[in-house]
Design an enzyme around this catalytic site. Structure first.
Site, PDB file in Angstrom:
ATOM      1  N   CYS A 122       0.859  -1.158  -0.012  1.00  0.00           N
ATOM      2  CA  CYS A 122      -0.005   0.158   0.060  1.00  0.00           C
ATOM      3  C   CYS A 122       0.873   1.177   0.080  1.00  0.00           C
ATOM      4  O   CYS A 122       0.114   2.217  -0.242  1.00  0.00           O
ATOM      5  CB  CYS A 122      -0.904   0.063   1.271  1.00  0.00           C
TER       6      CYS A 122
ATOM      7  N   HIS B 150      -3.443   7.098   1.897  1.00  0.00           N
ATOM      8  CA  HIS B 150      -4.013   5.859   1.428  1.00  0.00           C
ATOM      9  C   HIS B 150      -5.353   5.212   2.078  1.00  0.00           C
ATOM     10  O   HIS B 150      -5.583   5.644   3.043  1.00  0.00           O
ATOM     11  CB  HIS B 150      -3.067   4.726   1.991  1.00  0.00           C
TER      12      HIS B 150
ATOM     13  N   ASN C 132     -10.197  -0.607  -0.320  1.00  0.00           N
ATOM     14  CA  ASN C 132      -8.689  -0.504  -0.265  1.00  0.00           C
ATOM     15  C   ASN C 132      -8.058  -1.164  -1.527  1.00  0.00           C
ATOM     16  O   ASN C 132      -8.097  -2.339  -1.455  1.00  0.00           O
ATOM     17  CB  ASN C 132      -8.384  -1.135   1.166  1.00  0.00           C
TER      18      ASN C 132
HETATM   19  N1  ACO Z   1     -18.206  -9.145   9.579  1.00  0.00           N
HETATM   20  C1  ACO Z   1     -18.741  -9.327  10.882  1.00  0.00           C
HETATM   21  N2  ACO Z   1     -17.797  -9.651  11.991  1.00  0.00           N
HETATM   22  C2  ACO Z   1     -16.174  -9.897  11.803  1.00  0.00           C
HETATM   23  C3  ACO Z   1     -15.907  -9.520  10.327  1.00  0.00           C
HETATM   24  C4  ACO Z   1     -17.027  -9.207   9.342  1.00  0.00           C
HETATM   25  N3  ACO Z   1     -16.631  -8.624   8.199  1.00  0.00           N
HETATM   26  N4  ACO Z   1     -14.560  -9.532  10.281  1.00  0.00           N
HETATM   27  C5  ACO Z   1     -14.391  -9.831  11.806  1.00  0.00           C
HETATM   28  N5  ACO Z   1     -15.561  -9.885  12.562  1.00  0.00           N
HETATM   29  C6  ACO Z   1     -15.484 -10.312  13.743  1.00  0.00           C
HETATM   30  C7  ACO Z   1     -14.404 -10.987  14.330  1.00  0.00           C
HETATM   31  O1  ACO Z   1     -14.399 -12.359  14.223  1.00  0.00           O
HETATM   32  C8  ACO Z   1     -14.331 -10.822  15.853  1.00  0.00           C
HETATM   33  O2  ACO Z   1     -15.676 -11.542  16.540  1.00  0.00           O
HETATM   34  P1  ACO Z   1     -15.372 -12.287  18.073  1.00  0.00           P
HETATM   35  O3  ACO Z   1     -15.279 -11.012  18.864  1.00  0.00           O
HETATM   36  O4  ACO Z   1     -16.555 -13.142  18.166  1.00  0.00           O
HETATM   37  O5  ACO Z   1     -14.076 -12.748  17.885  1.00  0.00           O
HETATM   38  C9  ACO Z   1     -15.179  -9.336  15.868  1.00  0.00           C
HETATM   39  O6  ACO Z   1     -15.703  -8.977  14.562  1.00  0.00           O
HETATM   40  C10 ACO Z   1     -14.301  -8.273  16.332  1.00  0.00           C
HETATM   41  O7  ACO Z   1     -13.245  -8.521  15.606  1.00  0.00           O
HETATM   42  P2  ACO Z   1     -12.123  -7.258  15.552  1.00  0.00           P
HETATM   43  O8  ACO Z   1     -10.760  -7.927  14.714  1.00  0.00           O
HETATM   44  O9  ACO Z   1     -11.648  -7.214  17.053  1.00  0.00           O
HETATM   45  O10 ACO Z   1     -12.624  -5.970  15.008  1.00  0.00           O
HETATM   46  P3  ACO Z   1     -11.829  -4.692  14.922  1.00  0.00           P
HETATM   47  O11 ACO Z   1     -13.064  -3.950  15.685  1.00  0.00           O
HETATM   48  O12 ACO Z   1     -10.495  -4.567  15.475  1.00  0.00           O
HETATM   49  O13 ACO Z   1     -11.907  -4.290  13.229  1.00  0.00           O
HETATM   50  C11 ACO Z   1     -10.790  -4.187  11.392  1.00  0.00           C
HETATM   51  C12 ACO Z   1     -11.440  -5.115  12.410  1.00  0.00           C
HETATM   52  C13 ACO Z   1     -11.790  -3.160  10.837  1.00  0.00           C
HETATM   53  C14 ACO Z   1      -9.879  -5.125  10.554  1.00  0.00           C
HETATM   54  C15 ACO Z   1      -9.722  -3.266  12.191  1.00  0.00           C
HETATM   55  O14 ACO Z   1      -8.867  -4.132  13.002  1.00  0.00           O
HETATM   56  C16 ACO Z   1      -8.958  -2.379  11.122  1.00  0.00           C
HETATM   57  O15 ACO Z   1      -9.444  -1.466  10.700  1.00  0.00           O
HETATM   58  N6  ACO Z   1      -7.695  -2.429  10.974  1.00  0.00           N
HETATM   59  C17 ACO Z   1      -7.022  -2.054  10.070  1.00  0.00           C
HETATM   60  C18 ACO Z   1      -6.531  -3.134   8.979  1.00  0.00           C
HETATM   61  C19 ACO Z   1      -6.664  -2.615   7.545  1.00  0.00           C
HETATM   62  O16 ACO Z   1      -7.347  -1.686   7.229  1.00  0.00           O
HETATM   63  N7  ACO Z   1      -6.175  -3.323   6.788  1.00  0.00           N
HETATM   64  C20 ACO Z   1      -6.283  -3.192   5.320  1.00  0.00           C
HETATM   65  C21 ACO Z   1      -5.084  -3.632   4.888  1.00  0.00           C
HETATM   66  S1  ACO Z   1      -3.515  -2.842   5.457  1.00  0.00           S
HETATM   67  C22 ACO Z   1      -3.389  -1.292   4.721  1.00  0.00           C
HETATM   68  O17 ACO Z   1      -3.966  -1.006   3.744  1.00  0.00           O
HETATM   69  C23 ACO Z   1      -2.449  -0.842   5.613  1.00  0.00           C
END
Ligand code: ACO
Length: 307
Positions: free
Chosen positions: A111, A234, A264
């Site tokens: 990215c 980004h 993304n």
């Molecule tokens: N739909 C429904 N539930 C989901 C989904 C989904 N798509 N994905 C995960 N969950 C569930 C998980 O299983 C978890 O369930 P549990 O509590 O029963 O175990 C719950 O949701 C919470 O999951 P978390 O991972 O704790 O959720 P969080 O609030 O951290 O959000 C997210 C996840 C959106 C990925 C966040 O961590 C984030 O924004 N991270 C940045 C990652 C990113 O943007 N990556 C992109 C690529 S990297 C880049 O471009 C730099």
């Protein structure tokens, strides 16, 4: 010798997949995805290749600035999803657009790829070696997704964006800063064909490093943060961008976003947004903008661009 972006272009594949579409195949919902990421939709390449989309975007960027395609000295494609291990995607773009004089290669910085590609173009131009460099971010991220893994497949989309970087009479220096931390390589990686990540770690990393690198560029160039019209980041996630804006104490309206529509698109996200902002008149001559990327490596960087 200075450096300027003189043309931009973008190509978005027409096929769309909404959050509701995804909810039919994995256990997720529009509410979960949009509240945590800001993403509502993404475009999918289907059977289009990265080089096809990159060529379309590149051709538009060249047409936008009106230079002769034979005056392009170098083509750099930033991609994590090249058509082949070799030849480079850039070589395929060269063939397609007829930039026969250009030296061509790809770079793999996920990215942050567009920022790194810009830094290479910037260095060649400032050294007086080349005058016009075409840089392209292009991705078929959909080929790297496990479509049954709801934690990852909802985040990404496909597309391509391009910019022509050219020499200029201005003499600003220190406008690009790039960093890497390979000790964090496992936080976000593509294993064989599938992306795996520690979402929380990625979030924390981005919110820590992006404000730092932006301040570094502002200090290096002696620029006041209030003189920056826009912060073009980004397009990973709305909550990441909101947290960065808060840390910098800058109003969120100065952080344009289009991730709601495209998801993304990794290396393509910044040039797609740049093209959109230029074409809809939000970027004007004389504007100072900060462009910043972050992602796998881990890697991050920022550029001050004067238009
Ligand atoms: N739909 C429904 N539930 C989901 C989904 C989904 N798509 N994905 C995960 N969950 C569930 C998980 O299983 C978890 O369930 P549990 O509590 O029963 O175990 C719950 O949701 C919470 O999951 P978390 O991972 O704790 O959720 P969080 O609030 O951290 O959000 C997210 C996840 C959106 C990925 C966040 O961590 C984030 O924004 N991270 C940045 C990652 C990113 O943007 N990556 C992109 C690529 S990297 C880049 O471009 C730099």
């Amino acid at each position: 010798m200075g450096v300027r972006i003189i043309g931009t272009g973008a190509f978005i594949p027409p096929k769309t997949v909404t959050n509701d579409d995804l909810a039919k195949t994995v256990d997720t919902s529009d509410e979960w995805i949009s509240s945590r990421t800001g993403i509502h939709n993404r475009h999918i390449a289907d059977n289009m290749t990265t080089s096809y989309m990159a060529s379309k975007a590149g051709k538009m960027a060249v047409a936008d600035c009106g230079i002769d395609v034979l005056d392009i000295d170098m083509i750099i494609v930033a991609t994590s999803s090249p058509d082949y291990p070799f030849p480079s995607t850039a070589a395929l773009v060269q063939r397609e657009i007829g930039a026969l004089r250009a030296a061509c290669f790809d770079i793999s910085v996920a990215c942050t790829g567009f920022i790194y590609a810009y830094s290479i173009a910037d260095a060649y131009i400032r050294a007086g070696i080349y005058k016009n460099v075409l840089i392209i971010g292009a991705e078929v991220m959909s080929q790297h997704l496990d479509w049954s893994d709801r934690s990852v497949c909802v985040l990404f989309g496909d597309g391509a964006g391009a910019a022509v970087i050219s020499s200029d009479k201005s003499d600003t220096v220190g406008t690009v800063t790039i960093h890497s931390d390979g000790s964090q390589a496992d936080v976000l990686r593509c294993n064989k064909d599938n992306i795996v990540m520690d979402g929380r770690e990625v979030f924390t990393f981005a919110v820590r490093t992006v404000p730092q690198v932006i301040m570094e560029v502002l200090q290096n160039t002696g620029t006041d943060i209030n003189d920056v019209t826009m912060f073009i980041l980004h397009q990973a996630n709305r909550r990441i961008i909101e947290a960065i804006a808060k840390k910098l104490k800058v109003d969120i309206t100065r952080f344009p976003m289009n991730l709601s529509e495209y998801g993304n698109t990794s290396a393509a996200s910044i040039p797609i947004l740049l093209d959109e902002l230029k074409k809809n008149g939000r970027i004007k001559a004389g504007d100072k903008t900060i462009i910043s990327g972050f992602g796998a490596g881990l890697s991050w960087g920022a550029i001050l661009v004067e238009w």
